[in-house]
Each structure stands twice: as structure tokens, then as C-alpha cells.
Write a protein that holds these residues in place. Structure first.
Motif, PDB file in Angstrom:
ATOM      1  N   LEU A 111       0.821  -1.218   0.000  1.00  0.00           N
ATOM      2  CA  LEU A 111       0.000   0.000   0.000  1.00  0.00           C
ATOM      3  C   LEU A 111       0.854   1.267   0.000  1.00  0.00           C
ATOM      4  O   LEU A 111       0.581   2.209  -0.737  1.00  0.00           O
ATOM      5  CB  LEU A 111      -0.926  -0.005   1.226  1.00  0.00           C
ATOM      6  N   VAL A 112       1.917   1.293   0.804  1.00  0.00           N
ATOM      7  CA  VAL A 112       2.741   2.506   0.914  1.00  0.00           C
ATOM      8  C   VAL A 112       3.372   2.846  -0.432  1.00  0.00           C
ATOM      9  O   VAL A 112       3.447   4.007  -0.823  1.00  0.00           O
ATOM     10  CB  VAL A 112       3.818   2.343   2.020  1.00  0.00           C
ATOM     11  N   HIS A 113       3.787   1.818  -1.183  1.00  0.00           N
ATOM     12  CA  HIS A 113       4.326   2.068  -2.524  1.00  0.00           C
ATOM     13  C   HIS A 113       3.231   2.567  -3.461  1.00  0.00           C
ATOM     14  O   HIS A 113       3.445   3.466  -4.275  1.00  0.00           O
ATOM     15  CB  HIS A 113       4.961   0.795  -3.094  1.00  0.00           C
ATOM     16  N   MET A 114       2.064   1.983  -3.323  1.00  0.00           N
ATOM     17  CA  MET A 114       0.935   2.347  -4.181  1.00  0.00           C
ATOM     18  C   MET A 114       0.561   3.823  -4.095  1.00  0.00           C
ATOM     19  O   MET A 114       0.106   4.416  -5.062  1.00  0.00           O
ATOM     20  CB  MET A 114      -0.296   1.529  -3.755  1.00  0.00           C
ATOM     21  N   VAL A 115       0.748   4.425  -2.921  1.00  0.00           N
ATOM     22  CA  VAL A 115       0.324   5.814  -2.723  1.00  0.00           C
ATOM     23  C   VAL A 115       1.507   6.788  -2.741  1.00  0.00           C
ATOM     24  O   VAL A 115       1.365   7.942  -2.385  1.00  0.00           O
ATOM     25  CB  VAL A 115      -0.485   5.981  -1.407  1.00  0.00           C
ATOM     26  N   SER A 116       2.670   6.305  -3.218  1.00  0.00           N
ATOM     27  CA  SER A 116       3.886   7.129  -3.125  1.00  0.00           C
ATOM     28  C   SER A 116       3.906   8.305  -4.098  1.00  0.00           C
ATOM     29  O   SER A 116       4.719   9.208  -3.973  1.00  0.00           O
ATOM     30  CB  SER A 116       5.126   6.262  -3.339  1.00  0.00           C
ATOM     31  N   ARG A 117       3.005   8.317  -5.082  1.00  0.00           N
ATOM     32  CA  ARG A 117       2.946   9.432  -6.043  1.00  0.00           C
ATOM     33  C   ARG A 117       1.800  10.389  -5.718  1.00  0.00           C
ATOM     34  O   ARG A 117       1.522  11.308  -6.483  1.00  0.00           O
ATOM     35  CB  ARG A 117       2.751   8.918  -7.482  1.00  0.00           C
ATOM     36  N   ILE A 118       1.117  10.156  -4.613  1.00  0.00           N
ATOM     37  CA  ILE A 118      -0.075  10.956  -4.311  1.00  0.00           C
ATOM     38  C   ILE A 118       0.255  12.105  -3.359  1.00  0.00           C
ATOM     39  O   ILE A 118       0.797  11.892  -2.281  1.00  0.00           O
ATOM     40  CB  ILE A 118      -1.193  10.064  -3.716  1.00  0.00           C
ATOM     41  N   TYR A 119      -0.081  13.318  -3.792  1.00  0.00           N
ATOM     42  CA  TYR A 119       0.137  14.514  -2.964  1.00  0.00           C
ATOM     43  C   TYR A 119      -1.124  14.816  -2.143  1.00  0.00           C
ATOM     44  O   TYR A 119      -2.248  14.598  -2.613  1.00  0.00           O
ATOM     45  CB  TYR A 119       0.473  15.719  -3.848  1.00  0.00           C
ATOM     46  N   VAL A 120      -0.897  15.331  -0.936  1.00  0.00           N
ATOM     47  CA  VAL A 120      -1.986  15.566   0.010  1.00  0.00           C
ATOM     48  C   VAL A 120      -2.171  17.064   0.240  1.00  0.00           C
ATOM     49  O   VAL A 120      -1.209  17.790   0.456  1.00  0.00           O
ATOM     50  CB  VAL A 120      -1.664  14.891   1.371  1.00  0.00           C
ATOM     51  N   GLU A 121      -3.429  17.503   0.189  1.00  0.00           N
ATOM     52  CA  GLU A 121      -3.754  18.883   0.569  1.00  0.00           C
ATOM     53  C   GLU A 121      -4.859  18.768   1.614  1.00  0.00           C
ATOM     54  O   GLU A 121      -6.006  18.481   1.293  1.00  0.00           O
ATOM     55  CB  GLU A 121      -4.201  19.680  -0.676  1.00  0.00           C
ATOM     56  N   ASP A 122      -4.486  18.973   2.886  1.00  0.00           N
ATOM     57  CA  ASP A 122      -5.411  18.675   3.991  1.00  0.00           C
ATOM     58  C   ASP A 122      -6.526  19.702   4.163  1.00  0.00           C
ATOM     59  O   ASP A 122      -7.614  19.350   4.620  1.00  0.00           O
ATOM     60  CB  ASP A 122      -4.625  18.548   5.305  1.00  0.00           C
ATOM     61  N   ARG A 123      -6.286  20.954   3.839  1.00  0.00           N
ATOM     62  CA  ARG A 123      -7.309  21.994   4.075  1.00  0.00           C
ATOM     63  C   ARG A 123      -8.595  21.730   3.293  1.00  0.00           C
ATOM     64  O   ARG A 123      -9.688  21.886   3.809  1.00  0.00           O
ATOM     65  CB  ARG A 123      -6.780  23.371   3.643  1.00  0.00           C
ATOM     66  N   HIS A 124      -8.437  21.362   2.013  1.00  0.00           N
ATOM     67  CA  HIS A 124      -9.614  21.121   1.166  1.00  0.00           C
ATOM     68  C   HIS A 124      -9.841  19.629   0.927  1.00  0.00           C
ATOM     69  O   HIS A 124     -10.648  19.246   0.094  1.00  0.00           O
ATOM     70  CB  HIS A 124      -9.465  21.859  -0.172  1.00  0.00           C
ATOM     71  N   LYS A 125      -9.070  18.814   1.654  1.00  0.00           N
ATOM     72  CA  LYS A 125      -9.213  17.349   1.600  1.00  0.00           C
ATOM     73  C   LYS A 125      -9.085  16.817   0.163  1.00  0.00           C
ATOM     74  O   LYS A 125     -10.005  16.205  -0.384  1.00  0.00           O
ATOM     75  CB  LYS A 125     -10.539  16.923   2.234  1.00  0.00           C
ATOM     76  N   VAL A 126      -7.917  17.091  -0.400  1.00  0.00           N
ATOM     77  CA  VAL A 126      -7.637  16.690  -1.784  1.00  0.00           C
ATOM     78  C   VAL A 126      -6.455  15.723  -1.815  1.00  0.00           C
ATOM     79  O   VAL A 126      -5.454  15.933  -1.129  1.00  0.00           O
ATOM     80  CB  VAL A 126      -7.305  17.934  -2.651  1.00  0.00           C
TER      81      VAL A 126
END
Length: 311
Positions: A69-84
Motif C-alpha cells: 500500500l505505501v508504494h501504491m500511494v507514493s505518487r499521491i500529494y496531500v492537501e489537507d485543508r480542502h481534503k484533496v
């Protein structure tokens, strides 16, 4: 002519098999969308979502997932304010997307004054793999997940032009030298020393070689291997071909500030002609018919998943 079903069954699909089929398609929360001008964009969006969902349902298997799972999400950027959550696909508007995420996150006032180096090397944005497992699962289940894709051949040619036709202190010595050494007969000393001047045909020979002299790179890696679209249930599928309207509709969906619009500027080499279908055609002329077919086969899953027409 093989049928799609036959071709698919011969692909190494284990790399994107899930423990179970993706959950039912969640309806998009459209409560924050203002005005009726988004009707066509929304209709296109729903078609893309259901197309990908149906594809995954049809071709996925119940075999246990091999990828962590950790490898699977390694290209995903997080923006917490707008939950993106945004999965980065290079050469499909990713630099400007990262600028937008920085503005959403309160790290910059405008997308227009963030430099290329700040975007790519500034370490301002967190990736999903930097959270603990609970943090990853919570965000995957509650945030709006988006991916922006591009016609695979256009993306490939765009990456080649960017990395090999301009001075580059990483791609020439690391990839260029190895490619010229293996695929250019009678290469001169200068080319072997600098790695500059890689030809498109040589680059394709490297791409298709199962014994590549140097590994893969995210700029030409398949989207199926970068973002795992059949395992991560993306809520929004944008396309480079309709980048601005898709992006601006997405910003409405997540309640972005009204004044924030997706930037129109080209990130680098702004004087170059954009990589269009016509530009791609010129590059593909350098390849044999067999090389063109093998390159298409290499990106076959991306063509299928995102409903792109074969070139």
C-alpha cells in the motif's frame, strides 16, 4: 487482430490486481458548484468515471494484491485543508497542479509566482506515503481523489523532448550516456562522455528493452504503474486535452477560493511548440512499424483505461 480480451489476458496484470474489486462508484459531492456552466464538463466527468470503473470491474482479478500500500500511494500529494489527494502524472500538467495545491494549502498567495525549482524541489507538499497506515486509509476513504492523464504517445514524446532535447544535468549523464553506449553503433567520444543528443529511436529502443541499461523513470512510466487506477478509486479523472476546464471544475467541487484558477502558462521551454498529435506524428516516423506497435503495446493499459484512441 487479437480481441481486447485476449490481449488483456496476456498482460502481466498481477501488478495491478486487487484484493477485491473497487467499491461502487461514489457520487461526487457537487454542493459547492456554482452556476450552470459546468453541465457539459460534469457530464464528461461522469462518463470517464463510469468507463474506468467498468474497465476495472471487467479486467480486475480477486488475486491478492502484490504491491504494498505505501508504494501504491507514493505518487499521491496531500492537501489537507480542502481534503484533496492528487496523483502526479508527469507531463500531464503536474507542475501547475502542484502550484495550485501550494496555494490551496496556504503556502503561496498565487500560483503565478512559484518557480519551477520551488515546485519540484521545495518539499513543500506532503505525499500520502509519509503518513502512518491509519492516516493513509482515512485520507483514501474521505478525501476527494483526482488523477490527470494524457494521451500516452503525446506524454511520451513530451517527456523525450523535455529531457533529451534541452540541456539537462541529470538525464543526459544518467540516461543519455547509457542509452548512447548501448544503442548507438560507432558513437563518438563526445557523445559517450556527455550523453547529449539521444535520438528518439534510441530512446524507444531503451524503453522497449527488457534488459534496460538504466531503470524506468516516472516521466515515461505507465499511469497504471504510477497511480494504480484500478485499486485506488479516483473520484475525478481529468485529461490534459481538456486541462483548464477540468481543473477549474475540480476546484469548484472542493470549495477552492473563487479567485483561484488553474494557471495557463507552460512551465518550461515556453518558446517550444507544444507536443501535439502532429508533433507526435513526426517523431513516430523515425520508428519502424514494429517499434510503433511495440510502443503502443507498452502503453496498452493506459490507452484502454482512459479510453484513448490508438494512434
Amino acid at each position: 487482430q487479437q480481441s481486447d480480451q485476449q490481449k488483456i489476458s496476456e498482460l502481466p496484470l498481477s501488478r495491478f490486481r486487487g484484493v477485491y474489486l473497487p467499491p461502487a462508484l461514489h457520487p461526487l459531492n457537487k454542493t459547492l458548484v456554482k452556476g450552470g456552466k459546468w453541465k457539459d464538463v460534469d457530464s464528461t466527468q461522469e462518463k470517464r468515471r463510469s468507463f474506468l470503473h467498468d474497465f476495472c470491474k471487467k479486467y480486475n482479478s480477486r488475486k491478492k494484491l502484490q504491491t504494498h500500500l505505501v508504494h501504491m500511494v507514493s505518487r499521491i500529494y496531500v492537501e489537507d485543508r480542502h481534503k484533496v489527494l492528487y496523483c502526479e502524472v508527469p507531463k500531464a500538467g503536474c507542475s501547475n497542479w502542484k502550484r495550485v495545491l501550494m496555494v490551496l494549502n496556504g503556502l503561496a498567495a498565487s500560483a503565478h509566482n512559484i518557480s519551477h525549482d520551488d515546485v519540484h524541489y521545495g518539499k513543500h507538499l506532503r505525499k500520502l506515503d509519509s503518513y502512518d497506515l491509519k492516516g493513509i486509509y482515512t485520507r483514501l476513504n474521505t478525501y476527494t481523489k483526482t488523477i490527470f492523464v494524457r494521451d500516452p504517445m503525446e506524454r511520451l514524446v513530451s517527456a523525450f523532448r523535455d529531457k533529451f532535447e534541452h540541456p539537462n544535468s541529470y538525464y543526459h549523464p544518467v540516461f543519455g550516456k547509457a542509452i548512447i553506449k548501448k544503442y548507438r553503433h560507432n558513437a563518438n567520444e563526445e557523445a559517450l562522455k556527455t550523453g547529449s543528443g539521444v535520438k528518439f529511436k534510441e530512446f524507444i529502443q531503451y524503453l522497449l528493452d527488457s534488459h534496460r541499461p538504466v531503470g524506468m523513470d516516472i516521466h515515461w512510466e505507465q499511469v497504471s504503474n504510477l497511480c494504480y487506477p484500478c485499486l485506488i478509486n479516483y473520484d475525478f479523472i481529468g485529461k490534459f486535452e481538456t486541462l483548464e476546464e477540468d481543473a477549474n471544475y475540480f476546484l469548484q467541487l472542493v470549495g477552492a477560493p473563487a479567485k483561484l484558477k488553474f494557471p495557463k502558462f507552460k512551465d518550461r521551454h515556453s518558446s517550444d511548440e507544444r507536443t501535439s498529435a502532429e508533433v507526435v506524428r513526426q517523431y513516430l516516423k523515425e520508428l519502424s512499424k514494429e517499434e510503433r506497435q511495440l510502443t503502443y503495446d507498452f502503453y496498452y493499459l493506459d490507452y484502454l483505461m482512459f479510453n484513448y484512441t490508438s494512434p
